[in-house]
Write a protein that holds these residues in place. Structure first.
Motif, PDB file in Angstrom:
ATOM      1  N   ALA A   1     -42.489  55.115  -7.157  1.00  0.00           N
ATOM      2  CA  ALA A   1     -42.843  54.274  -8.381  1.00  0.00           C
ATOM      3  C   ALA A   1     -42.898  54.824  -9.839  1.00  0.00           C
ATOM      4  O   ALA A   1     -42.477  54.077 -10.590  1.00  0.00           O
ATOM      5  N   ARG A  50     -42.255  54.260   4.770  1.00  0.00           N
ATOM      6  CA  ARG A  50     -41.371  54.050   3.678  1.00  0.00           C
ATOM      7  C   ARG A  50     -41.959  54.412   2.571  1.00  0.00           C
ATOM      8  O   ARG A  50     -43.172  54.421   2.282  1.00  0.00           O
ATOM      9  N   VAL A  82     -41.892  55.005  -1.448  1.00  0.00           N
ATOM     10  CA  VAL A  82     -41.107  54.684  -2.807  1.00  0.00           C
ATOM     11  C   VAL A  82     -41.894  55.588  -4.148  1.00  0.00           C
ATOM     12  O   VAL A  82     -43.045  55.711  -4.154  1.00  0.00           O
ATOM     13  N   ARG A 116     -46.165  58.135  -5.689  1.00  0.00           N
ATOM     14  CA  ARG A 116     -45.307  58.117  -4.579  1.00  0.00           C
ATOM     15  C   ARG A 116     -46.303  56.765  -3.623  1.00  0.00           C
ATOM     16  O   ARG A 116     -47.384  57.516  -3.518  1.00  0.00           O
TER      17      ARG A 116
END
Ligand code: ADP
Ligand code: ADP
Length: 231
Positions: free
Chosen positions: A28, A24, A26, A12
């Motif tokens: 991944a 933010r 993500v 992450r």
């Protein structure tokens, strides 16, 4: 026997644009499990941003995973297990082709110089670049430069070759040729290869198995066995 195994790996990224903005997040890599056998050629395909590079970075240790396990087989230190090829060959322009192959030797002094030079010469022969030993990268075509990049990654005889879009910067014809060259190298000493690409045809042509990632980052959609004779 597996060369490398990922078990429920998560990565992450959390970034904060403004000081008071919401972070933010993500994912991944999201619950990625994958076992790659020794000598297997596995490609990883998926659209930009799906987490392919992150997967390789986690294997290389360039970024820390958030959760899960990564297990390599065999002994030897991490650095010497892995060879890495990037999209750009990243050759040093002021060094000849031979001296580029010897970059890590010059840093680590692993081998006696005579042996290292012999290895470099053997590598150039395998790559079909003997005549270019004393040339500079700018004198080589893009495909040749990337062949040097592959040779450099193989100089320390890694168990696993990681390749991140290695032919992505080449024109279509050179790209096909490089694929064939890579297969020849792979068939010679059966290294485990993890090959990241955008190209489904390329992945099917080259590999034993294709790992397909979803556009939503971090997830494996499917793992496909390729049951085709190699060209
Ligand atoms: P790919 O190689 O498939 O293009 P990446 O692994 O580079 O995908 O990226 C996967 C996702 O993680 C993308 O949404 C990307 O923007 C994000 N990402 C990659 N690296 C970072 C980072 N260092 N910080 C924050 N987000 C990142
Ligand atoms: P690739 O060409 O492999 O997809 P990118 O161009 O997406 O790589 O990323 C280049 C660098 O920027 C990488 O080191 C990656 O970790 C970082 N990066 C990618 N996406 C983001 C992001 N959303 N936020 C911060 N860093 C990122």
């Amino acid at each position: 026997e597996h060369a490398v195994e990922l078990r429920h790996v998560y990565k992450r990224y959390t970034t904060r644009k403004a000081r008071r903005g919401a972070p933010r997040v993500v994912d991944a890599l999201h619950d990625v499990s994958l076992s790659v056998a020794q000598g297997e050629f596995v490609s990883i395909v998926g659209p930009s941003g799906c987490g392919k590079s992150t997967l390789l970075k986690v294997l290389l240790g360039l970024t820390r995973r958030t959760a899960g396990e990564v297990a390599f087989s065999g002994t030897g230190d991490h650095q010497h297990r892995l060879g890495m090829v990037f999209q750009q060959p990243l050759l040093l322009p002021w060094r000849t082709v031979t001296r580029n192959l010897l970059v890590s030797q010059d840093i680590n002094h692993r081998l006696p110089p005579a042996e290292a030079n012999e290895r470099a010469a053997g590598m150039l022969k395998m790559l079909g670049l003997e005549e270019f030993a004393d040339r500079y990268p700018a004198e080589l075509s893009g495909g040749m430069q990337q062949r040097v990049g592959i040779g450099r990654a193989l100089m320390h005889d890694p168990q696993i070759l990681l390749m991140d879009e290695p032919f992505g910067a080449l024109d279509a014809m050179t790209r096909d040729q490089m694929g064939m060259d890579l297969l020849r190298i792979w068939e010679r000493d059966r290294k485990t290869v993890l090959f990241v690409t955008h190209s489904i045809p390329e992945s099917v042509l080259l590999s034993d198995r294709v790992v397909v990632m979803t556009p939503r980052p971090g997830r494996i959609a499917d793992v496909i066995d390729v049951d085709l004779p190699r060209p």
